[in-house]
Design a protein around this motif. Structure first.
Motif, PDB file in Angstrom:
ATOM      1  N   ILE A  77       0.855  -1.186   0.000  1.00 52.21           N
ATOM      2  CA  ILE A  77       0.000   0.000   0.000  1.00 52.21           C
ATOM      3  C   ILE A  77       0.894   1.240   0.000  1.00 52.21           C
ATOM      4  N   LYS A  78       0.709   2.092  -0.990  1.00 48.59           N
ATOM      5  CA  LYS A  78       1.479   3.332  -1.096  1.00 48.59           C
ATOM      6  C   LYS A  78       0.500   4.488  -1.201  1.00 48.59           C
ATOM      7  N   SER A  79       0.244   5.159  -0.085  1.00 49.62           N
ATOM      8  CA  SER A  79      -0.873   6.111  -0.041  1.00 49.62           C
ATOM      9  C   SER A  79      -0.519   7.515  -0.527  1.00 49.62           C
ATOM     10  N   GLU A  80       0.772   7.845  -0.672  1.00 48.17           N
ATOM     11  CA  GLU A  80       1.179   9.150  -1.216  1.00 48.17           C
ATOM     12  C   GLU A  80       0.530  10.313  -0.470  1.00 48.17           C
ATOM     13  N   ASN A  81       0.531  10.243   0.867  1.00 46.10           N
ATOM     14  CA  ASN A  81      -0.015  11.312   1.721  1.00 46.10           C
ATOM     15  C   ASN A  81      -1.526  11.484   1.601  1.00 46.10           C
ATOM     16  N   ILE A  82      -2.217  10.545   0.955  1.00 42.34           N
ATOM     17  CA  ILE A  82      -3.676  10.591   0.886  1.00 42.34           C
ATOM     18  C   ILE A  82      -4.231   9.861   2.098  1.00 42.34           C
ATOM     19  N   GLN A  83      -5.150  10.496   2.790  1.00 40.69           N
ATOM     20  CA  GLN A  83      -5.706   9.938   4.010  1.00 40.69           C
ATOM     21  C   GLN A  83      -6.521   8.674   3.722  1.00 40.69           C
ATOM     22  N   ILE A  84      -6.289   7.637   4.524  1.00 43.83           N
ATOM     23  CA  ILE A  84      -7.157   6.467   4.530  1.00 43.83           C
ATOM     24  C   ILE A  84      -8.075   6.623   5.730  1.00 43.83           C
ATOM     25  N   ALA A  85      -9.375   6.553   5.507  1.00 44.09           N
ATOM     26  CA  ALA A  85     -10.342   6.811   6.570  1.00 44.09           C
ATOM     27  C   ALA A  85     -10.250   5.742   7.654  1.00 44.09           C
ATOM     28  N   GLU A  86     -10.738   6.076   8.856  1.00 39.45           N
ATOM     29  CA  GLU A  86     -10.750   5.109   9.949  1.00 39.45           C
ATOM     30  C   GLU A  86     -11.723   3.973   9.689  1.00 39.45           C
ATOM     31  N   THR A  87     -12.694   4.191   8.785  1.00 38.90           N
ATOM     32  CA  THR A  87     -13.631   3.143   8.396  1.00 38.90           C
ATOM     33  C   THR A  87     -13.396   2.801   6.929  1.00 38.90           C
ATOM     34  N   ILE A  88     -13.228   1.511   6.644  1.00 42.74           N
ATOM     35  CA  ILE A  88     -12.915   1.091   5.279  1.00 42.74           C
ATOM     36  C   ILE A  88     -13.748  -0.125   4.902  1.00 42.74           C
ATOM     37  N   LEU A  89     -14.223  -0.138   3.667  1.00 43.87           N
ATOM     38  CA  LEU A  89     -14.905  -1.289   3.099  1.00 43.87           C
ATOM     39  C   LEU A  89     -13.898  -2.113   2.318  1.00 43.87           C
ATOM     40  N   LEU A  90     -13.991  -3.429   2.442  1.00 45.16           N
ATOM     41  CA  LEU A  90     -12.981  -4.307   1.861  1.00 45.16           C
ATOM     42  C   LEU A  90     -13.612  -5.385   0.987  1.00 45.16           C
ATOM     43  N   PRO A  91     -13.912  -5.087  -0.271  1.00 39.45           N
ATOM     44  CA  PRO A  91     -14.315  -6.143  -1.203  1.00 39.45           C
ATOM     45  C   PRO A  91     -13.081  -6.930  -1.634  1.00 39.45           C
ATOM     46  N   GLY A  92     -13.272  -8.190  -1.978  1.00 45.03           N
ATOM     47  CA  GLY A  92     -12.132  -8.948  -2.472  1.00 45.03           C
ATOM     48  C   GLY A  92     -11.663  -8.436  -3.816  1.00 45.03           C
ATOM     49  N   ASP A  93     -12.596  -8.123  -4.692  1.00 46.86           N
ATOM     50  CA  ASP A  93     -12.307  -7.706  -6.064  1.00 46.86           C
ATOM     51  C   ASP A  93     -11.972  -6.219  -6.107  1.00 46.86           C
ATOM     52  N   PRO A  94     -10.775  -5.842  -6.556  1.00 51.18           N
ATOM     53  CA  PRO A  94     -10.450  -4.415  -6.655  1.00 51.18           C
ATOM     54  C   PRO A  94     -11.362  -3.658  -7.617  1.00 51.18           C
ATOM     55  N   LEU A  95     -11.941  -4.341  -8.604  1.00 50.30           N
ATOM     56  CA  LEU A  95     -12.871  -3.672  -9.509  1.00 50.30           C
ATOM     57  C   LEU A  95     -14.187  -3.347  -8.813  1.00 50.30           C
ATOM     58  N   ARG A  96     -14.539  -4.128  -7.780  1.00 51.10           N
ATOM     59  CA  ARG A  96     -15.716  -3.767  -6.990  1.00 51.10           C
ATOM     60  C   ARG A  96     -15.416  -2.525  -6.165  1.00 51.10           C
ATOM     61  N   ALA A  97     -14.189  -2.402  -5.689  1.00 51.49           N
ATOM     62  CA  ALA A  97     -13.795  -1.186  -4.978  1.00 51.49           C
ATOM     63  C   ALA A  97     -13.924   0.023  -5.901  1.00 51.49           C
ATOM     64  N   LYS A  98     -13.471  -0.117  -7.133  1.00 52.55           N
ATOM     65  CA  LYS A  98     -13.583   0.972  -8.105  1.00 52.55           C
ATOM     66  C   LYS A  98     -15.045   1.287  -8.403  1.00 52.55           C
ATOM     67  N   TYR A  99     -15.870   0.256  -8.525  1.00 53.07           N
ATOM     68  CA  TYR A  99     -17.289   0.463  -8.790  1.00 53.07           C
ATOM     69  C   TYR A  99     -17.944   1.272  -7.669  1.00 53.07           C
ATOM     70  N   ILE A 100     -17.626   0.937  -6.434  1.00 53.40           N
ATOM     71  CA  ILE A 100     -18.184   1.669  -5.297  1.00 53.40           C
ATOM     72  C   ILE A 100     -17.714   3.116  -5.316  1.00 53.40           C
ATOM     73  N   ALA A 101     -16.415   3.323  -5.540  1.00 45.77           N
ATOM     74  CA  ALA A 101     -15.882   4.679  -5.580  1.00 45.77           C
ATOM     75  C   ALA A 101     -16.525   5.500  -6.692  1.00 45.77           C
ATOM     76  N   ASP A 102     -16.699   4.898  -7.861  1.00 45.44           N
ATOM     77  CA  ASP A 102     -17.251   5.611  -9.019  1.00 45.44           C
ATOM     78  C   ASP A 102     -18.734   5.926  -8.876  1.00 45.44           C
ATOM     79  N   ASN A 103     -19.477   5.054  -8.195  1.00 48.57           N
ATOM     80  CA  ASN A 103     -20.932   5.155  -8.190  1.00 48.57           C
ATOM     81  C   ASN A 103     -21.546   5.641  -6.888  1.00 48.57           C
ATOM     82  N   TYR A 104     -20.792   5.616  -5.797  1.00 46.46           N
ATOM     83  CA  TYR A 104     -21.376   5.961  -4.504  1.00 46.46           C
ATOM     84  C   TYR A 104     -20.661   7.091  -3.771  1.00 46.46           C
ATOM     85  N   LEU A 105     -19.404   7.341  -4.084  1.00 46.38           N
ATOM     86  CA  LEU A 105     -18.631   8.292  -3.294  1.00 46.38           C
ATOM     87  C   LEU A 105     -18.441   9.619  -4.021  1.00 46.38           C
ATOM     88  N   ASP A 106     -18.360  10.694  -3.240  1.00 46.16           N
ATOM     89  CA  ASP A 106     -18.027  12.028  -3.750  1.00 46.16           C
ATOM     90  C   ASP A 106     -16.606  12.383  -3.336  1.00 46.16           C
TER      91      ASP A 106
END
Length: 236
Positions: A8-37
Motif C-alpha cells: 500500500i502506497k498512499s502518497e499522503n492521501i488519508q485512509i479513513a478510519e472506516t474502510i470497506l474491503l471487497p475482495g475484487d479491486p474492480l468492486r472497490a472501483k465500482y463503489i468509488a465511481d458510483n457511490y462516493l463524492d
C-alpha cells in the motif's frame, strides 16, 4: 510524512478510519465511481485499488483485498497497524450452504469457522473462535432493518480451499448450520481482535452449494447493491 508498505502506497492521501474491503479491486472501483463524492485514489500497487471519498458527507475508504486469508491477512494488518484504520468491513460474495437461502440474500457473519492454519501464529493453548465486533454487527442489523433489507445473521466458513479433494467436507459444515462459505473473514476477525479494532463481514449469496445456482462474474462485480448500501452507512 508519507506512509507506505510493500503493498500500500498512499502518497499522503488519508485512509479513513472506516474502510470497506471487497475482495475484487474492480468492486472497490465500482463503489468509488458510483457511490462516493470527492474521491481520491490512495493505492494502485499490484492493481489493488484503494480510494477515499465521502458518502452523504462522511468520510470512508474502500479497497480490494484479493482472494484468500493470506491476502486479507496482509492488507488488513497493514491498514490497521500502519495506517490506523479502526473499522474494517469486508463486503464479498459467498456460497450458500442452507436450503432457506437464495441468490442475492445477505449474510452477516457473526462468527467465522475456518479450516485455515492462520491462528497457529498466536500459539493458542486451545481453539480460538473468530467473531465479528458486536459494535459493527449491531449497527449492520439496525441499518438493514431501517432499509427493510432482510439479512441472515450467523456463522460462516472461511475456507482455504476452493476446489476441495474431499467432497464430503462441506456437508459437515452444513450439518452444523453454517450459512455460507467464503475465504477471508476469519483472518480479518483475528487481525482485528489482536489489534483491538472492529471488523465485520457482510456477504451476498453469489451461488448455492445445494442447488448449484450461481450468478455471473459481472453480476458479482456490479449488482450487489443491498450489501454495499448497508456497508456505506458505516461512514463517519
Amino acid at each position: 510524512m508519507a506512509k507506505f508498505t510493500p503493498h500500500i502506497k498512499s502518497e499522503n492521501i488519508q485512509i479513513a478510519e472506516t474502510i470497506l474491503l471487497p475482495g475484487d479491486p474492480l468492486r472497490a472501483k465500482y463503489i468509488a465511481d458510483n457511490y462516493l463524492d470527492d474521491v481520491v485514489q490512495f493505492n494502485a500497487v499490484r492493481n489493488m485499488f484503494g480510494y477515499t471519498g465521502k458518502y452523504k458527507g462522511k468520510e470512508i475508504s474502500v479497497m480490494g483485498t484479493g482472494m484468500g486469508m493470506p491476502s486479507m491477512g496482509i492488507y488488513s494488518w497493514e491498514l490497521i497497524n500502519v495506517f490506523g484504520v479502526k473499522n474494517l468491513i469486508r463486503i464479498g460474495s459467498c456460497g450458500a450452504m442452507q436450503k432457506e437461502l437464495k441468490l442475492y440474500d445477505i449474510i452477516v457473519g457473526m462468527g467465522a469457522c475456518t479450516n485455515s492454519n492462520y491462528a497457529s501464529q498466536y500459539n493458542f493453548p486451545g481453539t480460538y473462535a473468530p467473531i465479528a465486533s458486536w459494535k459493527l454487527l449491531e449497527k449492520a442489523k439496525k441499518i438493514a432493518d431501517e432499509k427493510n433489507i432482510d439479512v441472515h445473521v450467523g456463522n460462516i466458513l472461511s475456507s482455504d480451499i476452493f476446489y476441495n479433494d474431499d467432497s464430503e467436507a462441506i456437508k459437515k459444515w452444513i450439518n452444523m448450520g453454517v450459512l455460507g462459505v467464503e475465504m477471508e473473514a476469519a483472518a480479518l476477525y483475528m487481525n482485528a481482535a489482536r489489534a483491538g479494532v472492529n471488523a465485520l463481514c457482510i456477504l451476498t449469496v453469489s451461488d448455492h452449494i445445494l442447488t448449484r445456482e450461481e450468478t455471473t462474474p459481472e453480476e458479482r462485480q456490479n449488482s450487489f447493491t443491498k450489501m454495499m448500501e448497508i456497508a456505506l452507512e458505516f461512514a463517519e
